[in-house]
Design a protein around this motif. Structure first.
Motif, PDB file in Angstrom:
ATOM      1  N   THR A 138     -56.074 -13.029 -47.530  1.00 53.34           N
ATOM      2  CA  THR A 138     -56.835 -13.007 -48.771  1.00 53.34           C
ATOM      3  C   THR A 138     -55.845 -12.986 -49.924  1.00 53.34           C
ATOM      4  N   LYS A 139     -55.979 -13.947 -50.836  1.00 47.83           N
ATOM      5  CA  LYS A 139     -55.072 -14.052 -51.986  1.00 47.83           C
ATOM      6  C   LYS A 139     -55.727 -13.394 -53.205  1.00 47.83           C
ATOM      7  N   ASP A 141     -56.446 -14.534 -56.039  1.00 47.49           N
ATOM      8  CA  ASP A 141     -57.392 -15.400 -56.760  1.00 47.49           C
ATOM      9  C   ASP A 141     -58.738 -15.532 -56.040  1.00 47.49           C
ATOM     10  N   THR A 143     -59.033 -16.584 -52.775  1.00 44.14           N
ATOM     11  CA  THR A 143     -58.895 -17.470 -51.627  1.00 44.14           C
ATOM     12  C   THR A 143     -58.880 -16.649 -50.335  1.00 44.14           C
ATOM     13  N   LEU A 145     -58.450 -17.229 -46.159  1.00 42.95           N
ATOM     14  CA  LEU A 145     -58.040 -18.201 -45.144  1.00 42.95           C
ATOM     15  C   LEU A 145     -58.004 -17.551 -43.769  1.00 42.95           C
ATOM     16  N   GLU A 167     -61.918 -20.558 -47.526  1.00 45.05           N
ATOM     17  CA  GLU A 167     -62.458 -20.884 -48.833  1.00 45.05           C
ATOM     18  C   GLU A 167     -61.403 -20.590 -49.876  1.00 45.05           C
ATOM     19  N   THR A 168     -61.313 -21.464 -50.868  1.00 48.10           N
ATOM     20  CA  THR A 168     -60.343 -21.260 -51.935  1.00 48.10           C
ATOM     21  C   THR A 168     -61.036 -21.248 -53.281  1.00 48.10           C
ATOM     22  N   TYR A 169     -60.422 -20.619 -54.221  1.00 51.06           N
ATOM     23  CA  TYR A 169     -60.934 -20.538 -55.580  1.00 51.06           C
ATOM     24  C   TYR A 169     -60.384 -21.709 -56.379  1.00 51.06           C
ATOM     25  N   VAL A 170     -61.259 -22.452 -57.045  1.00 48.90           N
ATOM     26  CA  VAL A 170     -60.854 -23.550 -57.923  1.00 48.90           C
ATOM     27  C   VAL A 170     -61.368 -23.204 -59.321  1.00 48.90           C
TER      28      VAL A 170
END
Length: 176
Positions: A138-139, A141, A143, A145, A167-170
């Motif tokens: 978990t990042k 932002d 995200t 993974l 899932e990533t944050y855009v």
């Protein structure tokens, strides 16, 4: 109807049992409230805390250290001497001969770049790497993974995995 079953042990069976028990005999030295310092080249790299540390000396095989009630390790910044990350787990075992430390159950790695959750993480001192068969990264932002065959350098500055998904944050202004 009453059925009675009788059994006996002959001398040969008792000799075999005695030999077997000698092979699995071990010595366990327990220390409570353990504070461990890991240093390299006279610089403190990490500090670990364990409620219980068992040093196990098997009759045959290598000595190992076990932390059955878990461990928390804080990584120390060499320059500022502040905590820059941590590992916690519900169980750990240090195999001194193999230079491996295995963290198991509810393993959580935290630093400023990510949080990594897994059920098993291995620190290989010879390769200077952390390895895990799978886990969740978990990042900051947002995200998230799913990482398979996770590897990281000792300082967790470089991480790698295979077959990841997530899932990533855009940001809303992405591509502008």
């Amino acid at each position: 109807m009453l059925q009675i079953c009788l059994s006996s042990c002959g001398d040969d069976d008792l000799k075999k049992a005695a030999k077997l028990s000698e092979k699995v005999a071990l010595n366990r030295d327990r220390t409570t409230g353990v504070d461990i310092i890991y240093s390299d080249s006279a610089k403190v790299k990490a500090q670990g805390f364990a409620p219980i540390l068992d040093k196990v000396t098997p009759a045959n095989g290598a000595i190992y250290q076990e932390m059955p009630k878990g461990v928390k390790i804080n990584f120390i910044d060499e320059i500022t001497t502040k905590i820059k990350g941590s590992i916690t787990s519900d169980y750990a075992i240090m195999k001194d001969t193999e230079k491996l430390t295995i963290f198991r159950r509810n393993v959580v790695v935290v630093n400023e770049n990510m949080t990594f959750n897994t059920e098993e993480l291995v620190w290989d001192q010879n390769k200077k790497l952390f390895l895990s068969p799978k886990g969740v990264v978990t990042k900051p932002d947002g995200t998230v993974l799913n990482a398979v065959d996770f590897t990281a350098t000792e300082d967790f500055n470089f991480i790698n995995w295979k077959n990841g998904s997530g899932e990533t944050y855009v940001p809303d202004n992405f591509g502008e």
